[in-house]
Design an enzyme around this catalytic site. Structure first.
Site, PDB file in Angstrom:
ATOM      1  N   TYR A   1       8.304 -17.448  11.438  1.00 20.79           N
ATOM      2  CA  TYR A   1       7.642 -18.118  10.513  1.00 20.79           C
ATOM      3  C   TYR A   1       7.121 -17.352   9.296  1.00 20.79           C
ATOM      4  O   TYR A   1       7.362 -17.838   8.219  1.00 20.79           O
ATOM      5  CB  TYR A   1       6.289 -18.497  11.180  1.00 20.79           C
ATOM      6  CG  TYR A   1       5.303 -19.186  10.204  1.00 20.79           C
ATOM      7  CD1 TYR A   1       5.266 -20.512  10.059  1.00 20.79           C
ATOM      8  CD2 TYR A   1       4.023 -18.531   9.872  1.00 20.79           C
ATOM      9  CE1 TYR A   1       4.406 -21.225   9.097  1.00 20.79           C
ATOM     10  CE2 TYR A   1       3.088 -19.151   9.012  1.00 20.79           C
ATOM     11  CZ  TYR A   1       3.303 -20.596   8.899  1.00 20.79           C
ATOM     12  OH  TYR A   1       2.384 -21.022   7.790  1.00 20.79           O
TER      13      TYR A   1
ATOM     14  N   SER B   1       2.223 -21.715   0.960  1.00 23.58           N
ATOM     15  CA  SER B   1       2.754 -20.458   1.870  1.00 23.58           C
ATOM     16  C   SER B   1       1.838 -20.251   2.873  1.00 23.58           C
ATOM     17  O   SER B   1       1.362 -21.114   3.331  1.00 23.58           O
ATOM     18  CB  SER B   1       3.393 -19.450   0.867  1.00 23.58           C
ATOM     19  OG  SER B   1       3.893 -18.349   1.707  1.00 23.58           O
TER      20      SER B   1
ATOM     21  N   LYS C   1       7.953 -17.577   5.208  1.00 24.83           N
ATOM     22  CA  LYS C   1       7.178 -17.516   4.238  1.00 24.83           C
ATOM     23  C   LYS C   1       7.310 -16.399   3.231  1.00 24.83           C
ATOM     24  O   LYS C   1       7.079 -16.579   2.225  1.00 24.83           O
ATOM     25  CB  LYS C   1       5.436 -17.541   4.969  1.00 24.83           C
ATOM     26  CG  LYS C   1       5.291 -18.951   5.645  1.00 24.83           C
ATOM     27  CD  LYS C   1       5.252 -19.961   4.768  1.00 24.83           C
ATOM     28  CE  LYS C   1       4.716 -21.498   5.547  1.00 24.83           C
ATOM     29  NZ  LYS C   1       4.988 -22.456   4.657  1.00 24.83           N
TER      30      LYS C   1
END
Length: 293
Positions: A148, A134, A152
């Site tokens: 993004y 991650s 995560k």
């Protein structure tokens, strides 16, 4: 231990460092990549201890085939590393629909799909360790990388729930959360959303940092690879593992701020309970929840 690893995104960055470290340690690896020919030098050096496999992690059929081929070659999988991923920088409203889709498909849906594909085999073995690569950005939001980081944050939540589901089966799960590392994540791999006026003081500095080359990551991927090799041998691995002093400092600062906010707003938060019922943590359900954690 002679573990068999399954690593996505193994041809570059942390994936490449980890693949090399696994092989140097005498272990075996199914190394997946969009261009497995980039692993030719490792094949020449290590022979059939490395199985290069073509894999686009957004293609479910390819995922299932890669897992099946790895099992056919090695008979088992012990460590599964969901490493493949990339970033796009820009304002949330500036991303094209395709850019949003690509971020979620590669950074969230793909590791979930790979995990689901390997779980039946790990369950039958009653063993295994899943490493979700991650980011510190999976625990801390930053302007310019909202999509993004949505992915995560998502993989972090998935992994926390999964870890509780599979622990009785002998399967362990760790979210590995690096800060900046010397890979091409912020270099050649980075792309950008169309610019939107009004974000010059928030998104703008991050775009400029990545575009002009002033971003100097502190992390060493080869050192991270050695940490992960040792991690899978640990009988009590963490659910979350930050990598890098940058990641530790940023997450610590933000978690302190979140704790302060929680305490400031606690009276408002608890005021919505129905009258005449006990505090959640005093209930049987609350006690059972704390025992699981």
């Amino acid at each position: 231990m002679d573990n068999v690893w399954f690593i996505t995104g193994s041809s570059r960055g942390l994936g490449r460092s980890l693949t090399s470290a696994v092989l140097a340690a005498g272990q075996r690896v199914a190394a997946t990549a969009r261009r497995p020919e980039q692993l030719a030098n490792l094949v020449a050096q290590y022979g059939d201890r490395i199985l290069p496999l073509a894999l686009d992690v957004t293609d479910k059929a390819q995922i299932n085939k890669a897992v099946a081929d790895a099992l056919a070659h090695f008979s088992r999988l012990d460590v599964v590393v969901n490493n493949a991923g990339f970033g796009i920088t820009g304002a949330a409203e500036g991303y094209t629909d395709e850019q949003v889709r690509s971020q979620l498909e590669t950074n969230l849906y793909a590791p979930i799909a790979v995990t689901r594909a390997v779980l039946p085999h790990l369950r039958q073995q009653r063993s295994g360790h899943i490493l979700q690569i991650s980011s510190a950005g999976g625990r801390v939001g930053n302007p310019g990388v909202s999509i993004y980081q949505a992915a995560k944050f998502g993989i972090g939540g998935f992994s926390e729930a999964l870890a509780q589901e599979v622990a009785p089966l002998g399967i362990r799960v760790t979210c590995v959360e690096p800060g900046g590392f010397r890979t091409d994540w912020a270099g050649e791999s980075m792309t950008f959303a169309p610019e939107v006026p009004g974000y010059e003081t928030t998104v703008g500095p991050r775009v400029a940092m990545f575009q002009n080359g002033t971003f100097e990551p502190m992390g060493d991927p080869d050192k991270a690879a050695q940490v992960l090799l040792a991690l899978v041998e640990n009988p009590e691995p963490p659910l979350h593992l930050l990598l890098g002093s940058e990641a530790v400092a940023i997450v610590e600062h933000v978690e302190n701020a979140r704790r302060a906010e929680l305490e400031k707003w606690r009276p408002v938060s608890v005021s919505t309970d129905r009258d005449g019922i006990p505090n959640f943590l005093d209930t049987e359900l609350g006690k059972a929840y704390l025992q699981r954690r």
